[in-house]
Design an enzyme around this catalytic site. Structure first.
Site, mmCIF file in Angstrom:
data_model
loop_
_atom_site.group_PDB
_atom_site.id
_atom_site.type_symbol
_atom_site.label_atom_id
_atom_site.label_comp_id
_atom_site.label_asym_id
_atom_site.label_seq_id
_atom_site.Cartn_x
_atom_site.Cartn_y
_atom_site.Cartn_z
ATOM 1 N N PHE A 87 0.809 -1.213 0.000
ATOM 2 C CA PHE A 87 0.000 0.000 0.000
ATOM 3 C C PHE A 87 0.848 1.271 0.000
ATOM 4 O O PHE A 87 0.424 2.301 -0.502
ATOM 5 C CB PHE A 87 -0.873 0.050 1.270
ATOM 6 C CG PHE A 87 -2.102 -0.804 1.225
ATOM 7 C CD1 PHE A 87 -3.101 -0.570 0.294
ATOM 8 C CD2 PHE A 87 -2.294 -1.816 2.145
ATOM 9 C CE1 PHE A 87 -4.260 -1.333 0.270
ATOM 10 C CE2 PHE A 87 -3.448 -2.578 2.141
ATOM 11 C CZ PHE A 87 -4.434 -2.339 1.199
ATOM 12 N N SER A 127 -1.829 -6.523 -7.031
ATOM 13 C CA SER A 127 -1.922 -5.339 -6.180
ATOM 14 C C SER A 127 -2.521 -5.730 -4.838
ATOM 15 O O SER A 127 -3.060 -6.827 -4.674
ATOM 16 C CB SER A 127 -2.808 -4.280 -6.837
ATOM 17 O OG SER A 127 -4.185 -4.594 -6.672
ATOM 18 N N ASP A 128 -2.454 -4.828 -3.868
ATOM 19 C CA ASP A 128 -3.240 -5.014 -2.658
ATOM 20 C C ASP A 128 -4.639 -4.464 -2.921
ATOM 21 O O ASP A 128 -4.923 -3.875 -3.965
ATOM 22 C CB ASP A 128 -2.573 -4.330 -1.463
ATOM 23 C CG ASP A 128 -2.878 -5.036 -0.151
ATOM 24 O OD1 ASP A 128 -3.938 -5.688 -0.057
ATOM 25 O OD2 ASP A 128 -2.074 -4.930 0.789
ATOM 26 N N TRP A 129 -5.532 -4.673 -1.967
ATOM 27 C CA TRP A 129 -6.946 -4.327 -2.129
ATOM 28 C C TRP A 129 -7.095 -2.836 -2.479
ATOM 29 O O TRP A 129 -6.736 -1.971 -1.686
ATOM 30 C CB TRP A 129 -7.698 -4.651 -0.838
ATOM 31 C CG TRP A 129 -9.170 -4.442 -0.913
ATOM 32 C CD1 TRP A 129 -9.831 -3.243 -0.879
ATOM 33 C CD2 TRP A 129 -10.183 -5.452 -1.033
ATOM 34 N NE1 TRP A 129 -11.183 -3.440 -0.959
ATOM 35 C CE2 TRP A 129 -11.436 -4.786 -1.058
ATOM 36 C CE3 TRP A 129 -10.153 -6.839 -1.110
ATOM 37 C CZ2 TRP A 129 -12.643 -5.467 -1.163
ATOM 38 C CZ3 TRP A 129 -11.358 -7.523 -1.211
ATOM 39 C CH2 TRP A 129 -12.582 -6.841 -1.239
ATOM 40 N N ASP A 130 -7.576 -2.563 -3.695
ATOM 41 C CA ASP A 130 -7.900 -1.205 -4.132
ATOM 42 C C ASP A 130 -6.659 -0.313 -4.279
ATOM 43 O O ASP A 130 -6.785 0.895 -4.494
ATOM 44 C CB ASP A 130 -8.892 -0.563 -3.146
ATOM 45 C CG ASP A 130 -9.589 0.670 -3.713
ATOM 46 O OD1 ASP A 130 -10.036 0.619 -4.871
ATOM 47 O OD2 ASP A 130 -9.665 1.692 -2.994
#
Length: 739
Positions: A232, A263-266
């Site tokens: 993030f 990717s990480d969440w969002d």
């Protein structure tokens, strides 16, 4: 489920060849679909899969529903590409093991690997084929909530345990039933978030990044990890999800990683929130250009990659490489041969053998921090009534810890249950809550607990943090015991009875306001499903504690960051160079104070150093030897010492090797862990412990960011923690030039 013979495998095209052939048959929409990961509640999920618009689904653990989704993908879409089914299987699935920081306290790679393999098998029985673990962020700030998910502060320990997790999740062959893909996260530097605040900026010099924070990721790659996750955080001004230095230069070009990056969440969408891009279209371009293959949760790739390709902002051949990485991962997992899940092909969840491993992991993760006058273990011949105090002593949910989506409190065995079961009719175990909950400041239940304790022979108070107080986005500025727990402990201490503190927590806590009031401290972290039996057996001497701290415990929160492998500075502190604020005379001159690196109000030492942990035995280190005091780059030496159990109990010690490079072209830490071994010793037994140290282990990244090994003088120590005093020295000579 079908299986292939060795002959069939040998004649089959490689995963890379199969991915290229399949890629050649895909249209652009299907390609971009493979780069999209959506949560299981995605609107019209079946239709999107049928159209080839989804490559991975998150958080579906109903095996019938997973098989239905795979059926749509394999039998109803044009190309029949199976799905990656992702789930956060961080420290267990149904059988919950200690939090990763607790597992790290075991210093036992074999046990960590076994726990990961069990977690994989349980998750695989529901159709999950991909976990977002291990988290191998080095962190030196216990305020950060995600320290609970980490393996501690040291790159060598984290590398070995993280690699063990990778091997456990993925098994000998990732395509075998019961294996799932691992994911090394978060790449990179996330654990150095400023102020211990989640999602915060990180500023890490490239020296430090390469010498500390990247090392566990390289070890995970060498262990065969199939996927990486972008972090993030903003790293040195460039958020990781758009950071080409990390994803392309380091991961692809330098390390030759040929797997998949997610990717990480969002986090792709969040590139714009960082202020790095203007809107989702630019975010999609930045992440794809940096080398993030699959987007988790957000839809910037699906919405904007087609127009970016049409505008020439990104080449379709670059998209092809991203899709190739996803397809290769699916082929390596054997999903094209076995897309469906048969739960009967694996042992049942919560199998008795699994629970036994979970108990062993909990036992080995517990760290004995204090044991005055051998208060522990409790002697059942002298203790007939035990007062067990604290809501955490009888709460099956809270002992599981953070990041538990599938474990259930009803399967937990609590401290109260376990103590009662283990003591039977021999010892009466009486429980009182003491507080409404661990964060309560109300004192109404304290008198009842004190009255109960006063009528017992010994007091065990289980205190600490609820599971919600650690984990993602759960950071704390004050890491002392929450609520009125310190006041509860003070009141119990007034009884004069032996007082044992068991701590359940997701991070190191500052215990300065209670440590002197208790006779013993057993740090149990959040110990998982079998935490109760593990703690009970340790309290009653059925087992001897062998855990060692994987992270330094600060004496005060103001010391953070505090870690053992710090630099020396130009004015290192010593006991003779420091002055405490209470000892300063009025009007004292500045020069009368100790002029070194320390805090006036807390000194320079931690509460407990990295690697520390007591035992019911008494270990002595002596007779250190090195096979050569002068040796050359390219060679290795043996450094050994005798470990003697001079106690009356059998126990296991974790022997540790530390080294200091005295002079370097880049300043080096005062100590660095180079090896460790768990050594079981009978009472009275002695054993030689030997470590092989290679010159390659003395390498570091220098001013040109290349790994170098420099000749020079070194010191080495063997002992039970990072303050070991049994030492030797050696000189490393330049390699002999070729004749």
């Amino acid at each position: 489920m079908s299986s292939m013979s060795n002959e069939q495998r040998e004649t089959m095209p490689s995963c890379e060849e199969r991915a290229r052939e399949l890629l050649g048959r895909m249209n652009l929409a299907e390609k971009i679909g493979q780069l999209s990961q959506v949560n299981c509640d995605f609107h019209e999920l079946n239709e999107a899969i049928r159209a080839g618009g989804i490559g991975s689904v998150l958080n579906e653990v109903n095996v019938d529903r997973v098989n239905e989704l795979q059926h749509v993908a394999v039998n109803e879409s044009r190309l029949g590409i199976p799905l990656l089914i992702g789930r956060d299987v961080i420290h267990g699935f149904k059988t919950i093991f200690p939090i990763p920081l607790g597992q790290a306290a075991s210093w036992n790679p074999e046990l960590v690997q076994q726990a990961a393999a069990i977690s994989a098998a349980e998750a695989a029985s529901t159709g999950v084929n991909w976990t977002f673990a291990p988290m191998i962020d080095i962190t030196r700030d216990p305020r950060w909530g995600r320290i609970a998910e980490s393996l501690g502060e040291d790159p060598v320990l984290c590398s070995q345990l993280g690699s063990a997790m990778v091997r456990g999740f993925q098994g000998a062959e990732p395509a075998e039933v019961g294996s799932i893909a691992a994911c090394a996260k978060h790449f990179a530097g996330y654990g150095a978030a400023e102020g211990g605040l989640d999602y915060n900026t990180t500023n890490i010099s490239e020296h430090e990044l390469r010498n500390v924070y990247l090392r566990p990721f390289k070890a995970a790659l060498d262990a065969g990890v199939m996927t990486f996750m972008a972090a993030f955080n903003d790293l040195n001004g460039v958020p990781a999800s758009g950071n080409a230095f990390l994803m392309k230069q380091v991961l692809r070009d330098e390390w030759d990683f040929d797997g998949m990056v997610v990717s990480d969440w969002d986090s792709v969408h969040q590139l714009s929130v960082h202020g790095y891009t203007e809107g989702d279209r630019d975010a999609a371009l930045a992440a794809a250009s940096a080398g993030v293959d699959m987007e988790m949760a957000s839809r910037t790739y699906a919405d904007h990659l087609p127009s970016l390709i049409e505008a020439g902002a990104i080449a379709e051949q670059d998209i092809d490489q991203m899709v190739h990485n996803v397809l290769v991962t699916k082929f390596r997992l054997g999903l094209f041969e076995n897309p469906f899940t048969d739960p009967q092909a694996l042992p049942p969840v919560l199998d008795a053998a699994y629970l036994e491993v979970a108990k062993r992991a909990a036992v080995e993760s517990c760290v004995l921090l204090k044991n005055s006058e051998e208060t522990l273990p409790l002697d059942r011949g002298q203790v007939s009534r035990i007062a067990l105090i604290g809501t955490l002593a009888n709460d099956g949910y809270e002992q599981l810890g953070t990041w538990v989506f599938d474990g259930e409190a009803l399967h937990s065995q609590t401290c109260l249950e376990a103590l009662q079961n283990l003591t039977g009719d021999e010892v009466e175990v009486h429980w009182a809550a003491g507080l409404e909950h661990p964060r309560s400041y109300q004192h109404g239940k304290i008198p009842e607990a004190v009255e109960l304790a006063a009528n017992c022979d010994a007091i065990v108070v289980v205190a600490g943090e609820e599971s919600i107080l650690s984990g993602e986005a759960h950071c704390r500025a004050d890491i002392g015991l929450p609520g009125a727990q310190a006041e509860l402990i003070a009141a119990l201490a007034e009884t004069g009875k032996p007082l044992i503190l068991v701590v359940m927590a997701g991070r190191p806590l500052t215990l300065g306001n209670v440590i002197d009031r208790v006779d013993a401290v057993l740090y149990a972290w959040h110990p998982g499903t079998m935490g109760g039996p593990a703690i009970a057996e340790l309290l009653l001497g059925e087992q001897s504690p062998s855990g060692k701290l994987p992270v330094t415990f600060p004496a005060h929160v103001g010391q953070i960051p505090i870690y053992y492998a710090h630099k020396n500075t130009g004015r290192p502190p010593s006991d003779d160079s420091i002055t405490h604020i209470d000892n300063i005379d009025g009007g004292a001159a500045q020069t009368s104070l100790g002029m070194s690196a320390f805090h006036l109000d807390t000194g320079f030492r931690p509460a407990f150093p990295f690697g520390f942990g007591l035992s019911y035995a008494d270990f002595e280190y002596r007779d250190i030897e090195i096979s050569a005091n002068r040796w050359r780059i390219g060679d290795s030496v043996e450094i050994s010492a005798t470990v003697h159990n001079r106690g009356s109990r059998d126990a296991t010690e974790v022997a540790q090797l530390y080294v200091r490079d005295l002079v370097g072209s880049v300043t080096r830490p005062v100590r660095e862990l180079k090896g460790f071994q768990r050594i079981p010793l009978l009472a009275g037994e002695s054993r030689r412990v030997s470590f092989t140290l290679t010159s390659a282990e003395l390498a570091f990244f220098g001013n040109n960011m290349n790994s170098i090994t420099e000749p020079g003088r070194f010191e080495a120590w063997i002992g039970g923690d990072s303050t070991a005093t049994l030492g030797t020295d050696f000189e490393l000579l330049a390699a002999e030039s070729a004749g």
